[in-house]
Motif scaffolding. Structure first.
Motif, PDB file in Angstrom:
ATOM      1  N   ALA A   1       0.860  -1.280   0.097  1.00  0.00           N
ATOM      2  CA  ALA A   1      -0.102   0.064  -0.049  1.00  0.00           C
ATOM      3  C   ALA A   1       0.957   1.106  -0.071  1.00  0.00           C
ATOM      4  CB  ALA A   1      -0.851  -0.014   1.443  1.00  0.00           C
TER       5      ALA A   1
ATOM      6  N   ASN B   1      -6.898   4.855  -2.775  1.00  0.00           N
ATOM      7  CA  ASN B   1      -5.748   4.461  -2.071  1.00  0.00           C
ATOM      8  C   ASN B   1      -4.891   3.561  -2.857  1.00  0.00           C
ATOM      9  OD1 ASN B   1      -6.205   5.957   0.451  1.00  0.00           O
ATOM     10  ND2 ASN B   1      -7.976   4.453   0.862  1.00  0.00           N
TER      11      ASN B   1
ATOM     12  N   ASP C   1       0.690   5.767   0.075  1.00  0.00           N
ATOM     13  CA  ASP C   1      -0.027   6.977   0.431  1.00  0.00           C
ATOM     14  C   ASP C   1      -1.068   7.460  -0.407  1.00  0.00           C
ATOM     15  OD1 ASP C   1      -0.337   9.971   0.911  1.00  0.00           O
ATOM     16  OD2 ASP C   1       0.381   9.172   2.984  1.00  0.00           O
ATOM     17  N   GLY C   2      -2.004   7.690  -0.138  1.00  0.00           N
ATOM     18  CA  GLY C   2      -3.135   8.463  -1.030  1.00  0.00           C
ATOM     19  C   GLY C   2      -2.828   9.675  -1.622  1.00  0.00           C
TER      20      GLY C   2
ATOM     21  N   SER D   1      -2.094   1.095  -4.601  1.00  0.00           N
ATOM     22  CA  SER D   1      -1.300  -0.032  -4.150  1.00  0.00           C
ATOM     23  C   SER D   1      -0.227  -0.259  -5.309  1.00  0.00           C
ATOM     24  CB  SER D   1      -2.064  -1.349  -4.050  1.00  0.00           C
ATOM     25  OG  SER D   1      -2.910  -1.082  -2.751  1.00  0.00           O
TER      26      SER D   1
END
Length: 198
Positions: free
Chosen positions: A73, A133, A75-76, A135
């Motif tokens: 993941a 979000n 950061d947005g 990935s």
């Protein structure tokens, strides 16, 4: 002839909006026209993110490789991943050496066509899932030889990414734009405003 000796020219959001309206042959006359221009400026920044031209927002991110883990993941704030590599830092005789192995970027179709996404080895490819979000998926997933689940590994998954331009915010703020892009920002905002006002 003397020069100023300074290189600190900057403009507030209000001054940016005023300049864009003046390029349209208009003046800001109401709170609505200021709010409308602020919205247009935020939309312009979103358009730049889609085009990938805001290269002053490039940053480096580093993750520890985890054995068998495909998805990482991010950061947005990440707009897009530009390039990635696996970095290995090993301690030699009184020196620290770093070896970087470049990863190839693949699209969703290529990643979907991969038969066994959990194959372990040294990662050679990555796929960016650009959702709310984001990935990043690695193929192959890290094997135990390039990761460690109990202690920090000397192997890291590193990538350069474009982060989003910060929102406009208050009128007395300055923009999150490098000053060499000011003419482009003024022209872009003036264009957006010209679509609203004849």
């Amino acid at each position: 002839m003397a020069t100023s000796g300074t290189t600190t020219f900057d403009l507030s959001i209000e001054e940016i909006i005023q300049e864009a309206y003046e390029r349209c042959g208009m003046v800001t006359t109401s709170g609505h026209s200021l709010r409308s221009a602020r919205t247009s400026l935020n939309l312009l920044f979103a358009e730049w993110a889609n085009r990938g031209i805001h290269l002053w927002k490039v940053s480096l991110h580093e993750n520890q490789l985890v054995s068998g883990q495909a998805e990482y993941a991010v950061d947005g704030n990440v707009s897009d991943v530009l390039e990635a590599f696996v970095s290995s830092t090993g301690a030699g005789a009184n020196t620290v050496s770093t070896q970087d192995v470049s990863l190839s970027k693949i699209d969703r179709s290529a990643y979907s066509a991969t038969p066994n996404k959990l194959t372990q080895g040294t990662p050679s490819q990555y796929y960016v899932e650009r959702k709310l979000n984001p990935s990043v998926f690695l193929y192959a997933t890290p094997s135990s030889s390039v990761s460690n689940t109990t202690t920090p590994s000397s192997f890291q998954f590193c990538f350069y990414y474009l982060s989003k331009i910060q929102d406009v915010g208050d009128y007395n703020n300055t923009s999150d734009v490098v000053n060499r892009f000011y003419p482009c920002m003024m022209s872009g905002l003036a264009y957006y405003l010209s679509l609203k006002y004849s």
